[in-house]
Design a protein around this motif. Structure first.
Motif, PDB file in Angstrom:
ATOM      1  N   LEU A 164       8.119  -5.041   5.577  1.00 46.26           N
ATOM      2  CA  LEU A 164       6.852  -4.102   4.627  1.00 46.26           C
ATOM      3  C   LEU A 164       6.857  -4.903   3.781  1.00 46.26           C
ATOM      4  O   LEU A 164       4.797  -4.168   3.299  1.00 46.26           O
ATOM      5  CB  LEU A 164       7.523  -2.265   4.111  1.00 46.26           C
ATOM      6  N   LEU A 165       6.971  -5.942   2.873  1.00 45.30           N
ATOM      7  CA  LEU A 165       6.658  -6.588   2.322  1.00 45.30           C
ATOM      8  C   LEU A 165       6.325  -8.540   2.245  1.00 45.30           C
ATOM      9  O   LEU A 165       7.361  -8.292   3.083  1.00 45.30           O
ATOM     10  CB  LEU A 165       6.855  -5.830   1.026  1.00 45.30           C
ATOM     11  N   LYS A 166       5.816  -8.520   2.388  1.00 49.03           N
ATOM     12  CA  LYS A 166       5.936 -10.222   2.036  1.00 49.03           C
ATOM     13  C   LYS A 166       6.351 -10.569   1.350  1.00 49.03           C
ATOM     14  O   LYS A 166       6.936 -10.524  -0.762  1.00 49.03           O
ATOM     15  CB  LYS A 166       4.789 -10.793   2.394  1.00 49.03           C
ATOM     16  N   ILE A 168       6.904   9.531   1.941  1.00 48.16           N
ATOM     17  CA  ILE A 168       8.257  10.552   1.797  1.00 48.16           C
ATOM     18  C   ILE A 168       9.389  10.204   3.027  1.00 48.16           C
ATOM     19  O   ILE A 168      10.698   9.937   2.659  1.00 48.16           O
ATOM     20  CB  ILE A 168       8.201  12.203   2.020  1.00 48.16           C
ATOM     21  N   SER A 169       9.243   9.265   3.845  1.00 45.24           N
ATOM     22  CA  SER A 169      10.204   8.777   4.763  1.00 45.24           C
ATOM     23  C   SER A 169      10.619   7.437   3.447  1.00 45.24           C
ATOM     24  O   SER A 169      12.114   7.392   4.244  1.00 45.24           O
ATOM     25  CB  SER A 169       9.637   8.248   5.775  1.00 45.24           C
ATOM     26  N   PHE A 170       9.809   7.098   3.037  1.00 46.57           N
ATOM     27  CA  PHE A 170      10.139   5.831   2.517  1.00 46.57           C
ATOM     28  C   PHE A 170      11.193   6.607   1.367  1.00 46.57           C
ATOM     29  O   PHE A 170      12.354   5.396   0.921  1.00 46.57           O
ATOM     30  CB  PHE A 170       9.176   4.836   1.870  1.00 46.57           C
ATOM     31  N   ALA A 200       8.941   4.152  -5.284  1.00 47.40           N
ATOM     32  CA  ALA A 200       8.889   4.276  -4.302  1.00 47.40           C
ATOM     33  C   ALA A 200       6.847   4.876  -3.996  1.00 47.40           C
ATOM     34  O   ALA A 200       6.442   4.672  -3.000  1.00 47.40           O
ATOM     35  CB  ALA A 200       9.255   5.735  -3.356  1.00 47.40           C
ATOM     36  N   ILE A 201       6.327   6.117  -5.208  1.00 48.83           N
ATOM     37  CA  ILE A 201       5.216   5.714  -5.040  1.00 48.83           C
ATOM     38  C   ILE A 201       4.375   3.993  -5.124  1.00 48.83           C
ATOM     39  O   ILE A 201       3.460   4.165  -4.846  1.00 48.83           O
ATOM     40  CB  ILE A 201       4.647   6.357  -6.651  1.00 48.83           C
ATOM     41  N   GLU A 202       4.738   3.141  -6.033  1.00 52.18           N
ATOM     42  CA  GLU A 202       3.973   2.312  -5.947  1.00 52.18           C
ATOM     43  C   GLU A 202       4.008   1.552  -4.744  1.00 52.18           C
ATOM     44  O   GLU A 202       3.604   0.726  -4.336  1.00 52.18           O
ATOM     45  CB  GLU A 202       4.316   1.376  -7.157  1.00 52.18           C
TER      46      GLU A 202
END
Length: 56
Positions: free
Chosen positions: A54-56, A28-30, A11-13
């Motif tokens: 959120l990511l491609k 935190i939400s993620f 999640a941090i990454e």
């Protein structure tokens, strides 16, 4: 959130990749979203982020 170390690190990454900086509230939400969707692995977390746009 009682998340595993792997999930917390992932999640941090992903927060850094998505936001280009660390945003604590997004993180935190993620992380909570990952837990609510029973995501437990890095692979599943990346797939979830992509599904959410959120990511491609």
């Amino acid at each position: 959130t009682e998340a595993s170390d792997t999930l917390v690190n992932t999640a941090i990454e992903l927060t850094l990749k998505i936001q280009k900086k660390f945003d604590g509230s997004f993180y935190i939400s993620f992380l909570e979203n990952l837990k609510q969707n029973d995501i437990e692995t890095r692979f599943a977390a990346v797939a979830f982020a992509k599904e959410q746009g959120l990511l491609k």
